[in-house]
Design a protein around this motif. Structure first.
Motif, PDB file in Angstrom:
ATOM      1  N   ALA A  27      -6.223   1.727  -2.102  1.00 13.17           N
ATOM      2  CA  ALA A  27      -7.050   1.160  -3.258  1.00 13.17           C
ATOM      3  C   ALA A  27      -6.762   0.103  -3.952  1.00 13.17           C
ATOM      4  CB  ALA A  27      -7.665   2.091  -3.380  1.00 13.17           C
ATOM      5  N   THR A  28      -5.716   0.640  -4.300  1.00 13.14           N
ATOM      6  CA  THR A  28      -5.224  -0.093  -5.957  1.00 13.14           C
ATOM      7  C   THR A  28      -4.199  -1.443  -5.021  1.00 13.14           C
ATOM      8  OG1 THR A  28      -3.818   1.692  -6.644  1.00 13.14           O
ATOM      9  CG2 THR A  28      -2.973   0.060  -7.754  1.00 13.14           C
ATOM     10  N   THR A  29      -3.782  -1.381  -4.421  1.00  9.75           N
ATOM     11  CA  THR A  29      -3.452  -2.815  -3.446  1.00  9.75           C
ATOM     12  C   THR A  29      -5.550  -3.427  -3.390  1.00  9.75           C
ATOM     13  OG1 THR A  29      -2.277  -1.536  -2.109  1.00  9.75           O
ATOM     14  CG2 THR A  29      -2.376  -3.791  -1.698  1.00  9.75           C
ATOM     15  N   SER A  32       0.663  -1.133  -0.407  1.00  3.45           N
ATOM     16  CA  SER A  32       0.084  -0.236  -0.040  1.00  3.45           C
ATOM     17  C   SER A  32       0.939   1.608   0.400  1.00  3.45           C
ATOM     18  CB  SER A  32      -0.746  -0.496   1.051  1.00  3.45           C
ATOM     19  OG  SER A  32      -1.785  -1.077   1.351  1.00  3.45           O
ATOM     20  N   GLN A  48       1.874   1.196  -4.010  1.00  2.00           N
ATOM     21  CA  GLN A  48       0.649   1.382  -4.923  1.00  2.00           C
ATOM     22  C   GLN A  48      -0.522   2.356  -4.309  1.00  2.00           C
ATOM     23  OE1 GLN A  48       0.357  -2.132  -6.486  1.00  2.00           O
ATOM     24  NE2 GLN A  48       1.863  -2.986  -5.744  1.00  2.00           N
ATOM     25  N   GLN A  51      -7.891  -3.361  -4.550  1.00  2.00           N
ATOM     26  CA  GLN A  51      -8.718  -4.182  -5.344  1.00  2.00           C
ATOM     27  C   GLN A  51      -7.458  -5.152  -6.364  1.00  2.00           C
ATOM     28  OE1 GLN A  51      -7.945  -1.262  -8.428  1.00  2.00           O
ATOM     29  NE2 GLN A  51     -10.020  -1.480  -9.572  1.00  2.00           N
ATOM     30  N   ARG A  52      -6.313  -5.131  -5.957  1.00  2.00           N
ATOM     31  CA  ARG A  52      -5.477  -6.121  -6.479  1.00  2.00           C
ATOM     32  C   ARG A  52      -5.576  -7.412  -6.375  1.00  2.00           C
ATOM     33  NH1 ARG A  52       0.582  -4.893  -8.506  1.00  2.00           N
ATOM     34  NH2 ARG A  52       0.166  -6.697  -8.857  1.00  2.00           N
TER      35      ARG A  52
END
Length: 252
Positions: free
Chosen positions: A239-241, A233, A236, A243-244
């Motif tokens: 939120a992106t982490t 996190s 990245q 989501q992945r």
């Protein structure tokens, strides 16, 4: 679909490095849930070096606001009261989490690094599991990928096992083949545990890279990830982490 439970110990560790309440654990956990996490995990230790006893009730209340969001408390059932820490089982009694994950770590361990050895007298453990289940909690035992040990789990009354995945992560870091060989052992043990009627959880050193393989563990229900997710996190964004991770686990 495999449930992602976010372990927020590392966030608590950051908070504890300064006076005050920044970052706020409840706000962080709420953010994780709103971004797609399906559970929150905490591991309160007697020295309260990260999660503190007074964090437990607010976090339990937060999770209760959301349908189908699990609150999971990890810890050693033998951990007794120390200062403002009331003892692990007392915290369970107060919070009544959806799941209790029992871990055989000592007070001076940096982190959990092995599963239960059930080869001796398990009377005390059986009573502790019964205590948690009487409160309405599902109980999972932190276990190594060891058939001999796993076959003893049903007699304790536990509902699930959480595989200690540190050895798999180490093998993955060594080489692709070593990772596949280690995964084959975990897969065999997962199938065996499932044949005994046990649910399957996993956690420790899992990350976005090695989860590409480990997500296919037979009968896997839930992963608990904290240390790696916190680091990822930072690189990245949260939120992106999340989501992945959700994309990885959606088809598992």
């Amino acid at each position: 679909m495999v449930i992602l439970s976010v372990n927020i110990n590392k966030i608590a560790l950051i908070r504890n490095s300064r006076e005050g309440n920044n970052p706020d654990l409840v706000s962080y956990a709420r953010n994780c849930i709103e971004l797609g996490a399906q559970g929150i995990t905490v591991h309160p230790r007697p020295d309260q070096r990260h999660i503190r006893a007074d964090d437990i009730v607010p976090l339990a209340q937060l999770c209760s606001e959301f349908p189908n969001i699990e609150f999971n408390i990890e810890g050693n059932p033998n951990a007794e009261s120390l200062g403002s820490y009331p003892g692990f089982l007392e915290l369970v009694r107060i919070a009544k989490p959806h799941q209790v994950t029992l871990v055989p770590d000592s007070d001076d361990q940096l982190t959990s690094d092995h599963g239960f050895d059930l080869s001796g007298d398990n009377t005390a453990l059986e009573q502790q599991i019964a205590f948690c289940k009487a409160l309405g909690c599902r109980v999972s035992l932190f276990m190594d990928a060891d058939i001999e040990q796993l076959q003893r789990v049903p007699s304790t009354g536990a509902d699930r096992v959480e595989f200690y995945t540190g050895p798999f992560a180490d093998a993955w870091n060594e080489s692709e083949q070593a990772g596949k060989d280690s995964f084959a052992l975990y897969a065999h043990c997962a199938e065996f545990a499932h044949s005994l009627g046990l649910g399957i959880n996993a956690g420790h050193d899992l990350n976005l890279e090695n989860m590409r393989l480990f997500k296919s563990l037979p009968e896997l229900s839930e992963v608990s990830i904290g240390h790696a997710l916190t680091i990822e996190s930072l690189e990245q964004g949260l939120a992106t982490t999340l989501q992945r991770y959700r994309a990885l686990l959606a088809d598992a």
